[in-house]
Every structure is written in C-alpha cells, then in structure tokens.
Scaffold this motif. Structure first.
Motif, PDB file in Angstrom:
ATOM      1  N   ARG A 159      55.175  61.942  81.353  1.00 48.06           N
ATOM      2  CA  ARG A 159      55.484  63.510  80.612  1.00 48.06           C
ATOM      3  C   ARG A 159      55.411  63.665  79.216  1.00 48.06           C
ATOM      4  O   ARG A 159      54.123  63.041  78.731  1.00 48.06           O
ATOM      5  N   ASP A 160      55.243  65.403  78.750  1.00 46.86           N
ATOM      6  CA  ASP A 160      54.826  65.431  77.658  1.00 46.86           C
ATOM      7  C   ASP A 160      54.855  64.365  76.933  1.00 46.86           C
ATOM      8  O   ASP A 160      55.140  63.228  76.415  1.00 46.86           O
ATOM      9  N   SER A 161      52.930  64.223  76.245  1.00 53.97           N
ATOM     10  CA  SER A 161      52.211  63.373  75.457  1.00 53.97           C
ATOM     11  C   SER A 161      52.218  64.412  73.877  1.00 53.97           C
ATOM     12  O   SER A 161      52.004  63.833  72.317  1.00 53.97           O
ATOM     13  N   ALA A 162      53.083  65.361  73.614  1.00 52.34           N
ATOM     14  CA  ALA A 162      52.902  66.299  72.764  1.00 52.34           C
ATOM     15  C   ALA A 162      54.089  65.652  71.099  1.00 52.34           C
ATOM     16  O   ALA A 162      53.791  65.654  69.947  1.00 52.34           O
ATOM     17  N   PHE A 163      54.779  64.802  71.770  1.00 55.80           N
ATOM     18  CA  PHE A 163      55.812  64.107  70.657  1.00 55.80           C
ATOM     19  C   PHE A 163      55.483  62.471  70.616  1.00 55.80           C
ATOM     20  O   PHE A 163      55.551  61.907  70.973  1.00 55.80           O
ATOM     21  N   ASN A 164      54.232  62.459  69.126  1.00 51.31           N
ATOM     22  CA  ASN A 164      53.638  61.417  69.156  1.00 51.31           C
ATOM     23  C   ASN A 164      54.302  60.472  68.107  1.00 51.31           C
ATOM     24  O   ASN A 164      54.787  59.446  67.958  1.00 51.31           O
ATOM     25  N   THR A 165      55.793  61.450  67.328  1.00 49.74           N
ATOM     26  CA  THR A 165      56.149  60.317  66.517  1.00 49.74           C
ATOM     27  C   THR A 165      58.396  61.170  66.508  1.00 49.74           C
ATOM     28  O   THR A 165      58.019  62.688  66.699  1.00 49.74           O
ATOM     29  N   ILE A 166      58.953  61.033  66.997  1.00 50.90           N
ATOM     30  CA  ILE A 166      60.213  61.146  66.944  1.00 50.90           C
ATOM     31  C   ILE A 166      61.112  60.860  66.059  1.00 50.90           C
ATOM     32  O   ILE A 166      60.624  59.207  65.372  1.00 50.90           O
ATOM     33  N   SER A 167      61.878  61.650  65.183  1.00 53.26           N
ATOM     34  CA  SER A 167      62.534  61.640  63.912  1.00 53.26           C
ATOM     35  C   SER A 167      64.122  61.427  64.170  1.00 53.26           C
ATOM     36  O   SER A 167      65.027  62.430  65.101  1.00 53.26           O
ATOM     37  N   VAL A 168      65.330  60.122  64.176  1.00 49.34           N
ATOM     38  CA  VAL A 168      66.569  60.762  64.517  1.00 49.34           C
ATOM     39  C   VAL A 168      67.054  60.016  63.030  1.00 49.34           C
ATOM     40  O   VAL A 168      67.117  59.101  62.364  1.00 49.34           O
ATOM     41  N   ILE A 169      68.041  61.285  62.750  1.00 50.62           N
ATOM     42  CA  ILE A 169      68.761  61.397  61.531  1.00 50.62           C
ATOM     43  C   ILE A 169      70.305  61.182  61.836  1.00 50.62           C
ATOM     44  O   ILE A 169      70.900  61.660  62.043  1.00 50.62           O
ATOM     45  N   GLY A 170      70.195  59.876  61.736  1.00 52.96           N
ATOM     46  CA  GLY A 170      72.193  59.653  61.270  1.00 52.96           C
ATOM     47  C   GLY A 170      71.205  58.264  62.751  1.00 52.96           C
ATOM     48  O   GLY A 170      71.813  58.694  63.795  1.00 52.96           O
ATOM     49  N   LEU A 171      72.111  56.851  62.319  1.00 56.28           N
ATOM     50  CA  LEU A 171      72.060  55.842  63.087  1.00 56.28           C
ATOM     51  C   LEU A 171      72.611  54.768  63.373  1.00 56.28           C
ATOM     52  O   LEU A 171      73.025  54.056  63.258  1.00 56.28           O
ATOM     53  N   GLY A 172      73.954  56.011  63.615  1.00 55.05           N
ATOM     54  CA  GLY A 172      75.609  55.336  63.763  1.00 55.05           C
ATOM     55  C   GLY A 172      75.476  55.362  65.830  1.00 55.05           C
ATOM     56  O   GLY A 172      74.296  54.766  66.119  1.00 55.05           O
ATOM     57  N   TYR A 173      76.442  55.116  66.078  1.00 53.63           N
ATOM     58  CA  TYR A 173      76.958  54.896  67.756  1.00 53.63           C
ATOM     59  C   TYR A 173      75.894  56.356  68.534  1.00 53.63           C
ATOM     60  O   TYR A 173      76.030  55.671  69.956  1.00 53.63           O
ATOM     61  N   LYS A 204      56.428  56.455  69.162  1.00 58.16           N
ATOM     62  CA  LYS A 204      56.638  55.817  67.836  1.00 58.16           C
ATOM     63  C   LYS A 204      57.985  56.981  67.163  1.00 58.16           C
ATOM     64  O   LYS A 204      58.062  58.209  67.533  1.00 58.16           O
ATOM     65  N   VAL A 205      59.210  55.605  66.650  1.00 60.07           N
ATOM     66  CA  VAL A 205      60.373  56.235  66.303  1.00 60.07           C
ATOM     67  C   VAL A 205      60.253  55.804  65.135  1.00 60.07           C
ATOM     68  O   VAL A 205      60.817  54.845  64.221  1.00 60.07           O
ATOM     69  N   ILE A 206      61.573  56.881  64.227  1.00 62.09           N
ATOM     70  CA  ILE A 206      61.705  56.981  62.968  1.00 62.09           C
ATOM     71  C   ILE A 206      62.797  57.553  62.829  1.00 62.09           C
ATOM     72  O   ILE A 206      63.497  57.924  62.737  1.00 62.09           O
ATOM     73  N   GLY A 207      63.863  56.223  62.861  1.00 63.28           N
ATOM     74  CA  GLY A 207      65.477  56.622  62.510  1.00 63.28           C
ATOM     75  C   GLY A 207      65.535  56.490  61.014  1.00 63.28           C
ATOM     76  O   GLY A 207      65.575  55.443  59.676  1.00 63.28           O
ATOM     77  N   VAL A 242      57.702  45.647  68.015  1.00 66.90           N
ATOM     78  CA  VAL A 242      55.856  45.719  68.801  1.00 66.90           C
ATOM     79  C   VAL A 242      55.401  47.111  67.699  1.00 66.90           C
ATOM     80  O   VAL A 242      55.066  47.849  67.920  1.00 66.90           O
ATOM     81  N   GLY A 243      56.655  47.701  66.848  1.00 65.57           N
ATOM     82  CA  GLY A 243      56.490  48.528  65.711  1.00 65.57           C
ATOM     83  C   GLY A 243      56.776  50.061  66.692  1.00 65.57           C
ATOM     84  O   GLY A 243      56.335  50.964  66.067  1.00 65.57           O
ATOM     85  N   TYR A 244      57.172  49.931  67.352  1.00 64.24           N
ATOM     86  CA  TYR A 244      58.253  51.361  67.919  1.00 64.24           C
ATOM     87  C   TYR A 244      59.401  52.269  66.920  1.00 64.24           C
ATOM     88  O   TYR A 244      58.839  53.429  66.797  1.00 64.24           O
ATOM     89  N   LEU A 245      59.459  51.398  66.396  1.00 64.64           N
ATOM     90  CA  LEU A 245      60.983  51.682  65.431  1.00 64.64           C
ATOM     91  C   LEU A 245      61.200  50.902  64.585  1.00 64.64           C
ATOM     92  O   LEU A 245      60.981  49.921  64.140  1.00 64.64           O
ATOM     93  N   ARG A 246      61.345  52.094  63.972  1.00 67.14           N
ATOM     94  CA  ARG A 246      61.188  51.273  62.472  1.00 67.14           C
ATOM     95  C   ARG A 246      62.655  52.499  61.433  1.00 67.14           C
ATOM     96  O   ARG A 246      62.724  53.398  61.846  1.00 67.14           O
ATOM     97  N   ALA A 247      63.326  51.690  60.349  1.00 66.57           N
ATOM     98  CA  ALA A 247      63.918  52.812  59.720  1.00 66.57           C
ATOM     99  C   ALA A 247      63.844  53.033  58.488  1.00 66.57           C
ATOM    100  O   ALA A 247      63.619  51.601  57.600  1.00 66.57           O
ATOM    101  N   VAL A 248      64.713  54.448  57.839  1.00 70.87           N
ATOM    102  CA  VAL A 248      63.831  54.813  55.975  1.00 70.87           C
ATOM    103  C   VAL A 248      65.415  55.720  56.365  1.00 70.87           C
ATOM    104  O   VAL A 248      66.722  55.328  57.463  1.00 70.87           O
ATOM    105  N   THR A 249      65.619  55.066  54.042  1.00 72.75           N
ATOM    106  CA  THR A 249      66.380  56.232  54.491  1.00 72.75           C
ATOM    107  C   THR A 249      66.554  57.742  53.821  1.00 72.75           C
ATOM    108  O   THR A 249      67.302  58.466  53.191  1.00 72.75           O
TER     109      THR A 249
END
Length: 432
Positions: free
Chosen positions: A11-25, A40-43, A76-83
């Motif tokens: 499936r689509d490989s253009a989304f190499n890095t995805i950011s999710v803003i708001g790490l709640g429920y 690669k996900v940046i929360g 494994v380094g696919y998820l990290r969280a930042v502020t």
C-alpha cells in the motif's frame, strides 16, 4: 511474508512519517496502529507525563492490547512521543472538542493544534481532523491554516491541485474494543475535494481492514454527530421508560427483555445517564447549530442529562428510610457508589454520569461517601476532597447504602444474594 502483510506492504508508501496530535483514548491507539505497520509515527501531546510514559514503552490509559502494541513500537523505533509537532507527511488531529457554557462547541484545542503544526507543513502534506466537530469545522480549520501559511495553497483556494490535502475522518470505536474496531470498522472519509478523500483513504488503508467510504467533509462531520445522536435518542427512550416503570412498580429490565422479543423492537438498557466524550456531547453540536429544528435531539439530551438527579433522589429516599429504620444520625450513614467510569471495564471518566451522581451525593450527604472503582488509582479533581476511594470488600462489609452506577464485570460477579444491604439503588439492574 504472509499475503496479508504483503498487501499492507504494497500500500501507499508516500506516507513515510505520520504525526498524530493528541495521544488520548483515540490518538494513541491510532498512532500504535500505524506503527504496527512499520510506519514512523511521531505522537504529539502537551501532557509531558503522557509523553514520558509512552517513550518508556508504557501507556497512560487502559485499553486492551494497547500496551503491548505501544511497547513493541517504541522498542523497535517506530513510535516516539514529543510535546511539539515535527515535520511529517500526514498529520492526524485527535484532540478534545468539549463544549462551552450553553452547550456551544469549543474548538480551542483544534485551533491550538493547527497553530502548532502550521510551521512544519510542507507541500504534499495531508491533514486529517478526527476530533468530533460541528459541521463546517474542517473548512474552518483550512481557513486557519491558510492564514498561518500564505505560502501554501489549500483546497478552498485550489480545488484541483492544492499544496496541502485536508479531510475529516471521525473515529467509530468502542472503548474496551478500540484496537479491534479501529482496524476492522469502516471509515467515513470526508475530503474537502475528491482528491483529498483519495489521499486520506490511502493513509488509513495502511492498517485498515474495513472499507473507506468517501464523501465530502460536511457530510462526514454530520455523519459522526448523527451516529451518536441516534444512540442518545435510543438511550433516552430506555431511561424514560425506567422512570415510568418506577412509578408503576414494574421491573424495567424485565419489561425491556419481554418487549425485545418482538422481531422489530430492540430497546437499549437504562442507566444513571449517558457519559463519554461522544454520546453525551455530540448531539449538542447539532442542537447548537439548529436550535429550532433539533427538537427531538434536544429532548433526548435533556432526558439523559436529568437522569442523575433522579438517581440522587432515590438515594435520598433510601437514606431517609435507613435513618428511620436504624435510628442512626445522617453523619453516621455510609454511602458506597459502585463505579465511576462512563461505561463498564474502562478507566475513562469523561462526562461520566456516575461521577456526577457521586459528586451530587457527596455534596448533599452529611456522612461518608465512598467510591468503588477498580479501574482507577486516584479520584478526579471534582471528587478528591469529598469522596473516599474504597475497596470492594470494605464497601460491601460496611456501607449502609449501596448505589450501583456502572456494571463492571467485578461487580456483576457478585451474586445478588450476597448483597446484605437493605438499601440498594441499582441503576443497572445488576442486583435487582
């Protein structure tokens, strides 16, 4: 590689890095779902404690299967969280959308999220609003972004080839089953243009097994509000039946069981009200925009919002009977409220009628008010100076009045004949 994994990999490989803003429920499970597909996900979350817990491979909310997914993704380094937001190819906004005085939608958290991500946007990025929102919110978000980044073209400025694609896609998951339903349920994708819908579908198809059904952003926004308003109206019917049956001396749960044997009747179960961030909030978004037209939706909200007051009246009557029967002073009567979450077997207290009932009891009662909630370690701020968190066994042994508010499995496992208290207010029919 299995056929399913190969399909996801292709499936689509253009989304190499995805950011999710708001790490709640919703945000954290969504981030974990993308990370589980080796993206690669940046929360992003303003809560430093939540960020620290996630970066240690832990979770700050209770949801089956989530902790293991987060732990593996972080290790494994696919998820990290930042502020604060960092550059990414797609941004999903999953922040709270409460209401202000008069039940008016409050978009302040969405606006803050947009303001924070605007500086890191680049041509080709995708932005998806997942937060439950009033109709027109996605278009409003696009206007905020256009004002913040005049160097970029947005869908309302260029419908054929904008620099940034924007869509609305509400979640449709049940707390306690989020990780299953997030992947299996169909998604309504509301792009500001058809191309925006396509790009958003490509993103969700990274992990989604359900179908992406595309429409425009306004219809998608209304769809989310409609789904929860439908449920609210049906719950209001059950709650109203419970009031009528109480007056008539009828067991409402037996009544509903019998009525539901009709092939075209499916009445829901009554309770102390309606809670959670969706059903207790979303209908007001419709009412706020159409106060003269949304008469049934408003009435259902009023029925469900008033149910906690009825429950407290039943508790007051039980305490009065207890005082008469035992000769105790009011200050000597102990009331135990069973459950604080807005639904069984979770730790989510948002808009919980159980919390509201417990607070009303504590404000009125001269004696001790206890809360029995096995899914939390501390009380919410509204209760912490009024209520004591109590163990199940102690409450069953020493409470004079028991108030059943949430039918957690731990409570349902207790046979009714083991409840020795004479005064029981059971809003869920667990020990009737």
């Amino acid at each position: 590689m299995t056929a399913a994994n190969k399909e996801f990999a292709e499936r689509d490989s253009a989304f190499n890095t995805i950011s999710v803003i708001g790490l709640g429920y919703i945000g954290l499970p969504t981030a974990a779902a993308f990370a589980s597909r080796h993206k690669k996900v940046i929360g992003v979350d303003i809560n430093q404690r939540a960020v620290d817990i996630i970066n240690r491979g832990g979770v700050h909310i209770i949801e089956p299967d989530l902790e293991e997914l987060v732990k593996n993704a972080v290790e494994v380094g696919y998820l990290r969280a930042v502020t604060a937001p960092e550059p990414a190819d797609a941004f999903l906004i999953a922040v709270p959308t409460p209401f202000r005085e008069g039940h008016q939608p409050d978009m302040v958290f969405v606006e803050k999220a947009v303001t924070s991500l605007a500086p890191v946007l680049k041509k080709g990025d995708l932005i998806i609003l997942e937060s439950t929102s009033p109709v027109g919110a996605t278009e409003r978000m696009a206007e905020w972004l256009a004002a913040l980044r005049p160097d970029l073209r947005f869908p309302q400025q260029d419908t054929t080839a904008p620099d940034i694609n924007i869509a609305y896609c509400p979640e449709r998951v049940l707390p306690g089953k989020v990780m299953v339903e997030l992947i299996k349920n169909d998604r309504v994708i509301g792009g500001m243009t058809p191309r925006c819908s396509v790009r958003a579908s490509e993103l969700y198809n990274i992990f989604l097994l359900g179908e992406c059904v595309t429409t425009n952003s306004r219809t998608a926004e209304m769809c989310k509000l409609t789904e929860n308003s439908f449920r609210d109206v049906n719950i209001a019917f059950a709650n109203e039946l419970s009031l009528i049956c109480d007056e008539q001396g009828i067991d409402v749960w037996e009544l509903i069981r019998l009525a539901n044997r009709h092939p075209r009747v499916n009445i829901l179960q009554p309770g102390p009200g309606v809670g959670g961030h969706c059903i207790a909030v979303d209908p007001w978004f419709i009412v706020s925009q159409h106060p003269d037209l949304a008469r049934l939706i408003r009435t259902a909200r009023e029925v469900n919002d008033s149910k906690p007051l009825w429950v407290v009246d039943k508790v007051k009557a039980a305490v009065a009977d207890c005082l008469t029967a035992t000769g105790k002073r009011a200050a000597e009567v102990k009331i135990a409220c069973f459950g604080l979450a807005f639904k069984p077997n979770i730790d989510d207290l948002r808009e919980s009628p159980a919390v509201h009932v417990t607070e009303l009891i504590a404000d009125w009662h001269a004696g001790e008010t206890w809360a029995v909630e096995p899914n939390v370690e501390s009380l919410p701020e509204s209760l912490e100076k009024k209520v004591q968190l109590c163990e199940l066994g102690l409450a069953l042994e020493q409470a004079d009045v028991i108030v059943m508010l949430v039918d957690h499995t731990a409570f349902k496992l207790i046979p009714g004949q083991q409840i020795k208290q004479r005064w029981v207010v059971d809003t869920k029919g667990v020990w009737r």
